[in-house]
Design a protein around this motif. Structure first.
Motif, PDB file in Angstrom:
ATOM      1  N   GLY A  42       0.847  -1.101  -0.056  1.00  0.00           N
ATOM      2  CA  GLY A  42       0.002   0.032  -0.041  1.00  0.00           C
ATOM      3  C   GLY A  42       0.799   1.306  -0.075  1.00  0.00           C
ATOM      4  O   GLY A  42       0.286   2.330   0.236  1.00  0.00           O
ATOM      5  N   TYR A  43       2.091   1.258  -0.379  1.00  0.00           N
ATOM      6  CA  TYR A  43       3.091   2.444  -0.176  1.00  0.00           C
ATOM      7  C   TYR A  43       2.374   3.524  -1.259  1.00  0.00           C
ATOM      8  O   TYR A  43       2.374   4.572  -0.890  1.00  0.00           O
ATOM      9  CB  TYR A  43       4.387   2.214  -0.407  1.00  0.00           C
ATOM     10  N   GLU A  44       2.249   3.245  -2.121  1.00  0.00           N
ATOM     11  CA  GLU A  44       1.989   4.317  -3.585  1.00  0.00           C
ATOM     12  C   GLU A  44       0.708   4.703  -3.247  1.00  0.00           C
ATOM     13  O   GLU A  44       0.477   6.006  -3.293  1.00  0.00           O
ATOM     14  CB  GLU A  44       1.901   3.535  -4.716  1.00  0.00           C
ATOM     15  N   ALA A  45      -0.262   3.768  -2.684  1.00  0.00           N
ATOM     16  CA  ALA A  45      -1.727   4.354  -2.232  1.00  0.00           C
ATOM     17  C   ALA A  45      -1.589   5.383  -1.304  1.00  0.00           C
ATOM     18  O   ALA A  45      -2.386   6.416  -1.280  1.00  0.00           O
ATOM     19  CB  ALA A  45      -2.787   3.293  -2.026  1.00  0.00           C
ATOM     20  N   GLU A  46      -0.868   5.275  -0.218  1.00  0.00           N
ATOM     21  CA  GLU A  46      -0.684   5.886   1.021  1.00  0.00           C
ATOM     22  C   GLU A  46       0.122   7.401   0.650  1.00  0.00           C
ATOM     23  O   GLU A  46       0.043   8.424   1.096  1.00  0.00           O
ATOM     24  CB  GLU A  46      -0.112   5.206   2.241  1.00  0.00           C
ATOM     25  N   ARG A  47       1.230   7.117  -0.056  1.00  0.00           N
ATOM     26  CA  ARG A  47       2.154   8.462  -0.361  1.00  0.00           C
ATOM     27  C   ARG A  47       1.730   9.276  -1.659  1.00  0.00           C
ATOM     28  O   ARG A  47       1.967  10.276  -1.736  1.00  0.00           O
ATOM     29  CB  ARG A  47       3.376   7.770  -0.824  1.00  0.00           C
ATOM     30  N   GLY A  48       1.029   8.762  -2.737  1.00  0.00           N
ATOM     31  CA  GLY A  48       0.321   9.242  -3.819  1.00  0.00           C
ATOM     32  C   GLY A  48       1.481   9.435  -4.970  1.00  0.00           C
ATOM     33  O   GLY A  48       1.587  10.397  -5.651  1.00  0.00           O
ATOM     34  N   TRP A  49       2.746   8.533  -4.787  1.00  0.00           N
ATOM     35  CA  TRP A  49       3.783   8.958  -5.926  1.00  0.00           C
ATOM     36  C   TRP A  49       4.201   7.576  -6.196  1.00  0.00           C
ATOM     37  O   TRP A  49       4.348   6.550  -5.435  1.00  0.00           O
ATOM     38  CB  TRP A  49       4.787  10.056  -5.617  1.00  0.00           C
ATOM     39  N   ALA A  50       5.057   7.558  -7.582  1.00  0.00           N
ATOM     40  CA  ALA A  50       5.724   6.094  -7.892  1.00  0.00           C
ATOM     41  C   ALA A  50       6.649   5.887  -6.962  1.00  0.00           C
ATOM     42  O   ALA A  50       7.516   6.762  -6.503  1.00  0.00           O
ATOM     43  CB  ALA A  50       5.803   6.570  -9.300  1.00  0.00           C
ATOM     44  N   ILE A  51       7.227   4.619  -6.823  1.00  0.00           N
ATOM     45  CA  ILE A  51       8.376   4.125  -6.093  1.00  0.00           C
ATOM     46  C   ILE A  51       9.622   4.219  -6.863  1.00  0.00           C
ATOM     47  O   ILE A  51       9.639   3.930  -8.047  1.00  0.00           O
ATOM     48  CB  ILE A  51       8.094   2.748  -5.796  1.00  0.00           C
ATOM     49  N   ARG A  52      10.601   4.942  -6.359  1.00  0.00           N
ATOM     50  CA  ARG A  52      11.627   5.337  -6.782  1.00  0.00           C
ATOM     51  C   ARG A  52      12.923   4.739  -5.842  1.00  0.00           C
ATOM     52  O   ARG A  52      12.732   5.399  -4.699  1.00  0.00           O
ATOM     53  CB  ARG A  52      12.059   6.641  -7.240  1.00  0.00           C
ATOM     54  N   LEU A  53      13.632   3.566  -6.079  1.00  0.00           N
ATOM     55  CA  LEU A  53      14.278   3.133  -5.380  1.00  0.00           C
ATOM     56  C   LEU A  53      15.621   2.674  -6.257  1.00  0.00           C
ATOM     57  O   LEU A  53      15.452   1.977  -6.982  1.00  0.00           O
ATOM     58  CB  LEU A  53      13.846   1.758  -4.754  1.00  0.00           C
ATOM     59  N   ALA A  54      16.709   3.171  -5.882  1.00  0.00           N
ATOM     60  CA  ALA A  54      17.935   2.889  -6.520  1.00  0.00           C
ATOM     61  C   ALA A  54      18.995   2.142  -5.599  1.00  0.00           C
ATOM     62  O   ALA A  54      18.927   2.070  -4.382  1.00  0.00           O
ATOM     63  CB  ALA A  54      18.634   4.488  -7.151  1.00  0.00           C
ATOM     64  N   GLU A  55      20.242   1.962  -6.094  1.00  0.00           N
ATOM     65  CA  GLU A  55      21.072   1.078  -5.412  1.00  0.00           C
ATOM     66  C   GLU A  55      21.684   1.894  -4.310  1.00  0.00           C
ATOM     67  O   GLU A  55      21.886   3.215  -4.186  1.00  0.00           O
ATOM     68  CB  GLU A  55      22.220   0.704  -6.197  1.00  0.00           C
ATOM     69  N   GLY A  56      21.577   1.379  -3.032  1.00  0.00           N
ATOM     70  CA  GLY A  56      21.986   2.089  -1.644  1.00  0.00           C
ATOM     71  C   GLY A  56      21.013   3.057  -1.183  1.00  0.00           C
ATOM     72  O   GLY A  56      21.390   3.662  -0.069  1.00  0.00           O
ATOM     73  N   GLU A  57      19.910   3.011  -1.609  1.00  0.00           N
ATOM     74  CA  GLU A  57      18.698   3.800  -1.198  1.00  0.00           C
ATOM     75  C   GLU A  57      17.882   2.973  -0.209  1.00  0.00           C
ATOM     76  O   GLU A  57      17.994   1.526  -0.739  1.00  0.00           O
ATOM     77  CB  GLU A  57      18.133   4.386  -2.184  1.00  0.00           C
ATOM     78  N   ALA A  58      17.290   3.335   0.467  1.00  0.00           N
ATOM     79  CA  ALA A  58      16.020   2.490   1.337  1.00  0.00           C
ATOM     80  C   ALA A  58      14.828   3.497   1.451  1.00  0.00           C
ATOM     81  O   ALA A  58      14.892   4.466   1.484  1.00  0.00           O
ATOM     82  CB  ALA A  58      16.487   2.333   2.720  1.00  0.00           C
ATOM     83  N   ILE A  59      13.844   2.640   1.619  1.00  0.00           N
ATOM     84  CA  ILE A  59      12.451   3.289   2.082  1.00  0.00           C
ATOM     85  C   ILE A  59      11.708   2.452   2.862  1.00  0.00           C
ATOM     86  O   ILE A  59      11.824   1.405   3.300  1.00  0.00           O
ATOM     87  CB  ILE A  59      11.581   2.999   0.864  1.00  0.00           C
ATOM     88  N   GLN A  60      11.528   3.229   4.306  1.00  0.00           N
ATOM     89  CA  GLN A  60      10.816   2.752   5.404  1.00  0.00           C
ATOM     90  C   GLN A  60       9.311   2.902   4.958  1.00  0.00           C
ATOM     91  O   GLN A  60       8.899   4.079   4.952  1.00  0.00           O
ATOM     92  CB  GLN A  60      11.289   3.349   6.576  1.00  0.00           C
ATOM     93  N   HIS A  61       8.739   1.790   5.263  1.00  0.00           N
ATOM     94  CA  HIS A  61       7.178   1.799   5.130  1.00  0.00           C
ATOM     95  C   HIS A  61       6.780   0.985   6.376  1.00  0.00           C
ATOM     96  O   HIS A  61       6.846  -0.138   6.526  1.00  0.00           O
ATOM     97  CB  HIS A  61       6.627   1.218   3.774  1.00  0.00           C
ATOM     98  N   HIS A  62       5.858   1.774   7.246  1.00  0.00           N
ATOM     99  CA  HIS A  62       5.210   1.212   8.646  1.00  0.00           C
ATOM    100  C   HIS A  62       6.793   0.583   9.234  1.00  0.00           C
ATOM    101  O   HIS A  62       7.669   1.389   9.689  1.00  0.00           O
ATOM    102  CB  HIS A  62       4.379   0.094   8.307  1.00  0.00           C
ATOM    103  N   HIS A  63       6.476  -0.814   9.584  1.00  0.00           N
ATOM    104  CA  HIS A  63       7.606  -1.088  10.435  1.00  0.00           C
ATOM    105  C   HIS A  63       8.735  -1.940   9.554  1.00  0.00           C
ATOM    106  O   HIS A  63       9.587  -2.769  10.073  1.00  0.00           O
ATOM    107  CB  HIS A  63       7.392  -2.056  11.603  1.00  0.00           C
ATOM    108  N   ARG A  64       8.821  -1.719   8.070  1.00  0.00           N
ATOM    109  CA  ARG A  64       9.607  -2.738   7.292  1.00  0.00           C
ATOM    110  C   ARG A  64      10.679  -1.492   6.441  1.00  0.00           C
ATOM    111  O   ARG A  64      10.174  -0.612   6.230  1.00  0.00           O
ATOM    112  CB  ARG A  64       8.987  -3.167   6.215  1.00  0.00           C
ATOM    113  N   ARG A  65      11.828  -1.853   6.190  1.00  0.00           N
ATOM    114  CA  ARG A  65      12.654  -1.136   5.340  1.00  0.00           C
ATOM    115  C   ARG A  65      13.060  -1.883   4.337  1.00  0.00           C
ATOM    116  O   ARG A  65      13.420  -3.311   4.222  1.00  0.00           O
ATOM    117  CB  ARG A  65      14.049  -0.912   6.374  1.00  0.00           C
ATOM    118  N   TYR A  66      13.072  -1.295   3.131  1.00  0.00           N
ATOM    119  CA  TYR A  66      13.181  -1.784   1.782  1.00  0.00           C
ATOM    120  C   TYR A  66      14.448  -1.274   1.275  1.00  0.00           C
ATOM    121  O   TYR A  66      14.513  -0.110   1.186  1.00  0.00           O
ATOM    122  CB  TYR A  66      11.948  -1.684   0.763  1.00  0.00           C
TER     123      TYR A  66
END
Length: 75
Positions: A42-66
């Motif tokens: 549900g990340y896109e639905a909550e944030r309202g934008w596309a997912i951009r994730l590159a090498e060395g970057e991280a996204i935290q969503h609720h209690h998970r880190r991607y």
């Protein structure tokens, strides 16, 4: 791990202190895999934008880190 699997998609459960790792041949494949996981969570639905994730970057969503990481090479 084969040499062509130099990148990993890692998901860390921050509450449990555990993580899962899946190897990929490129950072783009790893980011695509994590993007699908984030969309399902549900990340896109909550944030309202596309997912951009590159090498060395991280996204935290609720209690998970991607994150996309390069795997250390062994000689």
């Amino acid at each position: 791990m084969a040499d062509d699997q130099r990148y990993e998609a890692r998901v860390t459960d921050l509450e449990a202190g555990t993580w899962t790792v899946r190897p990929f041949g490129s950072p783009y494949e790893a980011a695509g895999h994590l993007g699908a996981d984030l969309t399902a969570a549900g990340y896109e639905a909550e944030r309202g934008w596309a997912i951009r994730l590159a090498e060395g970057e991280a996204i935290q969503h609720h209690h998970r880190r991607y994150e996309v990481l390069e795997t250390p090479r062994t000689p």
